[in-house]
Design a protein around this motif. Structure first.
Motif, PDB file in Angstrom:
ATOM      1  N   ARG B  81       0.843  -1.190   0.000  1.00  0.00           N
ATOM      2  CA  ARG B  81       0.000   0.000   0.000  1.00  0.00           C
ATOM      3  C   ARG B  81       0.879   1.241   0.000  1.00  0.00           C
ATOM      4  N   PRO B  82       0.267   2.409  -0.372  1.00  0.00           N
ATOM      5  CA  PRO B  82       1.096   3.624  -0.474  1.00  0.00           C
ATOM      6  C   PRO B  82       1.804   3.898   0.856  1.00  0.00           C
ATOM      7  N   PRO B  83       3.032   4.409   0.798  1.00  0.00           N
ATOM      8  CA  PRO B  83       3.800   4.847  -0.386  1.00  0.00           C
ATOM      9  C   PRO B  83       4.747   3.788  -0.957  1.00  0.00           C
ATOM     10  N   GLY B 180      11.069   2.640   5.294  1.00  0.00           N
ATOM     11  CA  GLY B 180      10.876   1.711   6.398  1.00  0.00           C
ATOM     12  C   GLY B 180       9.968   0.567   5.981  1.00  0.00           C
ATOM     13  N   MET B 181       9.917  -0.430   6.842  1.00  0.00           N
ATOM     14  CA  MET B 181       9.062  -1.592   6.506  1.00  0.00           C
ATOM     15  C   MET B 181       7.622  -1.291   6.887  1.00  0.00           C
ATOM     16  N   ALA B 182       6.698  -1.772   6.094  1.00  0.00           N
ATOM     17  CA  ALA B 182       5.291  -1.476   6.325  1.00  0.00           C
ATOM     18  C   ALA B 182       4.763  -2.290   7.495  1.00  0.00           C
ATOM     19  N   VAL B 292      -1.653  -4.899  -8.380  1.00  0.00           N
ATOM     20  CA  VAL B 292      -2.425  -5.056  -7.137  1.00  0.00           C
ATOM     21  C   VAL B 292      -2.366  -3.817  -6.240  1.00  0.00           C
ATOM     22  N   PRO B 293      -1.207  -3.149  -6.077  1.00  0.00           N
ATOM     23  CA  PRO B 293      -1.196  -1.956  -5.204  1.00  0.00           C
ATOM     24  C   PRO B 293      -2.212  -0.902  -5.637  1.00  0.00           C
ATOM     25  N   ALA B 299      -6.848  -0.982   1.038  1.00  0.00           N
ATOM     26  CA  ALA B 299      -5.528  -0.886   1.654  1.00  0.00           C
ATOM     27  C   ALA B 299      -4.969   0.520   1.472  1.00  0.00           C
ATOM     28  N   GLN B 300      -5.272   1.159   0.339  1.00  0.00           N
ATOM     29  CA  GLN B 300      -4.799   2.532   0.122  1.00  0.00           C
ATOM     30  C   GLN B 300      -5.344   3.472   1.191  1.00  0.00           C
TER      31      GLN B 300
END
Lengths: 500, 425
Positions: B81-83, B180-182, B292-293, B299-300
């Motif tokens: 998902r963003p960003p 960073g990690m989501a 998919v994103p 999820a956005q």
């Protein structure tokens, strides 16, 4: 006429096979009509109106015959020969012929009234393919349209079906003439008649006049004679056993025949042969190097199997073993007892794969059985047999055992090529050693078995080396894992301290 | 959370590949007369040569397993998902490059299996419309698989793909470092998260050491692979281009689903050749996977997106069924006889249904998921084809139509709900 036949044959070839296969050409006249109306690349009809009119003028039989002949897949020139042969035209006409003289295209069965009258077989006949038409054997003039039965006068008159003694001489008119046969196949022998006359088959036919005796057509067929190299031939190696067995496996046909010792001639040879190592090789694996009946017994000579004949024919393939036997003590002993050399130990028609147990002391052992009766005063012979048996068994066990071990080591990623090389050496040595049994000499056997015994020792050392290498790898892995685990522990403790 | 380390393990295996690859490169010689022999020499005569090759082969497969797990875990955690959309895209390209590594490296030993697998695999390329034949010629260096193919696959495997891979990994890691990690959707995130160095890095290193240990054990005890078709690298016999392909040849396990899907298509359908249509379907599915994103609106908006989790699980069942079928599990006698094909479909269907039931159970009772449309469609497909005997394509079409209809209805219902909620305010 010639041009018309050629053009028409070429056109009709495309469709005729399917049409004629079920022998209903008139039912598929729509296809035929379409073909006759075919046009060339520029749109012009291929057949002229005169050609078409001529075709329309043919009677139903000729049209049917044309379609049948086209279905045989002959070249146009051959079809032309057929269409101009009055014998064919007459003997394919059901309105004129009785079933006993009518040629058909249907598959031949054993119930057919005239199984030899098949057009398909005739076309495949090697004589027909080389240009010999009906008249070549039966006489007469195929160009003549006068249907007279007098043209069979070159054949014997009455009784030719009861007494077939005339057949070999009739075939030999050509087949015993080297000058004539050289025009067709210079490699074909021309002494068949001479050999046949000296054979038991020949004597039975020509001297005893036994109606059961075979003649040329019994083995080669009548109108579908093919070269022995043709798989459909009755004398093709894979079919010879059926041809010979047609009589020799039939107890009714063979009733009354006796062996030289007075016992009835057996009829179980075919059954034994089919289960033998030779029969299986030829019939199941298709190995044409394996012998059929004629390879041991001869073709036209069909020699009686005497005391020395089988051993001579065995030696044609098994030359090494035969020469070893000829130089051995057994040769003289077997001759004194009038025993067949190879057959005495290995059997005749039911020869099975040999095993080392033939040398042992237990049941199935050959040496002990004979020596106990005929050579009681030679105990060293028994010792030799035991030595042969022990040596071979040990090498065989080593070969099998190390073979399995090599596979296991290969799966573990070890280099087993040197082991395989040595196993090949061992296998070679075992083959030679088993062959040298026929010399019945301990010295000779030891000489050829020695490399095998050396190979066993080498393989043993190589296997131990490979196992040691694998243990080293496992040790290395253990050490690496220990080191990695130590580093992991260190890292973990460091992490705990940092985050503590 | 274990899933966050999968990208690292994938990179670790790649680093092992670089190291062992360089060592193998010192002995490997590309060429019809030298490729097979040089590997034979390497594995039998060179000290630890067997180990390097074994590690290289195992690490390749473990890298792909780790990469697939990383990709699906990213999918389930909605880390795209963003960003982080471009992180997903670069990861997608890295996945394609990894498969390219596997495919190009497979030919290099120039043994029987490699030769015929490459012949069959490259043949698919000619189904691409308009430029298919040209692509085939470029890929093979000619109409057939020859020494030219070996040379260019070697160049691909040793130079072109590594350069591209390293560049993309650099970009991928740069994104991860910068963004960073989501965290998982809805999870409470500590103000500063975990420091990459030393906390995450040391944890990563611990896991890498563990993976290295596993790799060593596998390399020593199972040097030629587990013996599963598509995961077996015993050197065997040298390739003979004049010999016919031996029966039962299969591609590597990660291509088996596509290989099986190709077999399900008839020679011609809807005016196209079967392989062309299959390629179209696969391209469509992979295309959807790539975007998919941008498809996952929930999820956005940082909202739970059970539909896409379900989509991921449905994809896993879809791939599992095809892969099991490709392994001919349940075959009776010859794997191509109609009776055997039916038995294979039956057994593989039951295995897939069993896996599906377990996954549904865990999702429903443990994770409280309530969205099962895609998984349901995948299981329906399996039931219709494997148990009821419908053709694979027909069963797939029925399942696809039903799921599309259901998804459309859900979207419509959600839109109306939002509109009503907006209106009532």
């Amino acid at each position: 006429m010639r041009i018309f036949s050629l053009i028409l044959c070429q056109l009709l070839c495309i469709f005729a096979a399917a049409v004629a296969a079920d022998e209903k050409p008139l039912a598929t006249s729509a296809k035929l009509t379409g073909l006759l109306a075919a046009t060339g690349p520029e749109g012009k009809p291929v057949l002229s109106p005169e050609d078409l009119a001529y075709f329309d003028g043919l009677n139903d039989h000729l049209k049917t015959l044309l379609i049948k002949i086209l279905a045989l897949g002959l070249r146009p020139q051959k079809m032309e020969v057929f269409l101009q042969d009055n014998c064919v035209l007459c003997h394919t006409d059901p309105e004129v012929q009785k079933p006993g003289s009518l040629f058909t295209l249907s598959p031949v069965s054993s119930n057919s009234p005239a199984p030899h009258l098949n057009l398909g077989e005739l076309v495949d006949d090697v004589h027909f393919r080389r240009g010999l038409s009906c008249a070549g054997c039966h006489g007469g003039d195929p160009a003549s349209d006068k249907l007279e039965h007098s043209f069979v006068k070159e054949w014997p008159g009455t009784g030719r079906d009861k007494d077939r003694g005339w057949v070999p001489s009739f075939c030999a008119r050509c087949h015993s003439d080297p000058t004539f046969m050289n025009k067709f196949n210079p490699a074909l022998p021309t002494d068949q008649l001479a050999k046949f006359k000296e054979s038991p088959h020949g004597k039975l036919l020509l001297e005893t006049k036994d109606p059961r005796a075979p003649n040329c057509v019994s083995c080669h067929g009548v109108h579908g004679i093919r070269s022995a190299k043709n798989p459909l031939s009755k004398v093709y190696p894979k079919r010879v056993h059926e041809t010979c067995g047609a009589c020799h496996a039939n107890s009714e046909t063979m009733a009354g025949f006796k062996l030289p010792d007075g016992s009835p001639l057996p009829t179980n040879q075919l059954a034994q042969y089919k289960t033998s190592v030779h029969g299986r090789a030829l019939l199941e694996r298709g190995d044409l190097g394996a012998p059929a009946c004629n390879n041991c017994h001869g073709n036209h000579a069909a020699m009686p199997v005497g005391l020395s004949s089988v051993s001579q024919s065995c030696g044609q393939c098994h030359a090494g073993n035969a020469s070893l036997f000829d130089g051995s003590k057994h040769k003289q002993a077997f001759e004194e007892h009038k025993w067949p050399q190879c057959g005495q130990c290995h059997g005749h028609h039911g020869i099975v794969k040999t095993s080392d147990s033939l040398l042992a002391d237990g049941p199935g052992a050959l040496c002990t059985k004979c020596h106990q009766e005929y050579a009681k005063d030679k105990p060293e012979c028994r010792a030799t047999a035991t030595y042969f048996y022990t040596s071979l068994t040990q090498m065989d066990q080593a070969w099998n055992g190390f073979g399995v071990t090599a596979e296991q080591l290969a799966m573990k990623g070890l280099d087993v090529d040197p082991i395989h090389h040595k196993l090949n050496e061992l296998a070679d040595s075992m083959k030679q050693a088993r062959s040298h049994i026929h010399s019945f000499s301990k010295t000779g056997f030891e000489r050829v078995a020695a490399p095998g015994e050396k190979a066993v020792q080498s393989i043993s050392a190589l296997v131990e080396e490979a196992k040691a290498e694998y243990r080293l790898r496992q040790l290395g892995l253990l050490a690496s894992i220990a080191l990695i685990a130590f580093v992991m522990l260190t890292l973990y403790l460091k992490l705990r301290r940092l985050e503590g | 959370m274990f899933w966050y380390y999968l990208g690292g393990t994938t990179m670790f295996f790649f680093m092992v590949q670089i190291l062992t690859g360089v060592l193998l490169l010192m002995y490997y010689q590309p060429g019809e007369a030298t490729a097979y022999e040089s590997i034979r020499y390497l594995t039998t005569k060179v000290p630890f040569g067997w180990l390097m090759r074994s590690i290289h082969c195992w690490s390749a497969h473990l890298m792909i397993i780790s990469l697939v797990a990383h990709m699906f875990s990213t999918m389930m955690l909605k880390a795209y998902r963003p960003p982080r959309e471009l992180t997903w895209v670069t990861g997608y390209i890295l996945f394609a490059l990894t498969l390219g590594f596997g495919f190009s490296g497979y030919l290099l030993p120039w043994n029987k299996l490699a030769f015929f697998a490459t012949s069959v695999g490259t043949d698919l390329v000619k189904s691409v419309p308009l430029i298919g034949n040209w692509m085939l010629q470029v890929l093979r260096g000619g109409p057939d698989v020859t020494a030219n193919t070996l040379y260019r696959f070697f160049a691909l495997h040793v130079v072109i793909l590594p350069l591209a891979f390293v560049a993309l990994i650099g970009i991928h890691l740069l994104f991860v470092q910068r963004q960073g990690m989501a965290p998982p959707l809805g999870a409470r995130v500590p103000p500063r998260g975990m420091k990459f160095f030393p906390s995450f890095a040391l944890r990563d290193l611990l896991l890498w050491l563990f993976c290295f240990m596993v790799l060593l054990v596998l390399a020593v005890f199972v040097p030629y692979g587990p013996g599963i078709p598509g995961m077996d690298w015993e050197l065997g016999e040298k390739a003979n281009p004049l010999a016919p392909a031996f029966p039962g040849i299969k591609p590597e396990w990660y291509f088996l689903w596509e290989y099986q899907l190709l077999k399900e298509f008839p020679p011609h359908l809807f005016g196209l050749e079967g392989p062309q249509l299959c390629l179209l379907v696969v391209s469509l599915l992979l295309g959807i996977w790539a975007i998919v994103p941008w498809l996952d609106r929930q999820a956005q908006r940082e909202q739970p997106s059970p539909g896409f989790s379900d989509f991921g699980w449905g994809a896993i069942l879809f791939l599992t069924f095809l892969t099991l079928k490709a392994w001919d599990i349940g075959a009776t006698g010859s794997a191509t006889s109609p009776a055997s094909l039916k038995a294979i479909s039956w057994i593989c269907a039951w295995w897939t249904i069993a896996a599906g039931v377990v996954i549904v159970g865990v999702r429903f009772w443990v994770h409280r998921h309530r969205w099962f449309l895609f998984m349901g469609a995948a299981l329906l497909h399996v039931v219709l084809h494997g148990l009821l005997g419908l053709s694979y394509l027909l069963a797939g079409a029925i399942a696809a139509i039903l799921v599309l209809g259901a998804v459309t209805a859900c979207i419509f219902r959600d839109d109306r709900r939002q509109a009503n909620a907006g209106g009532s305010r």
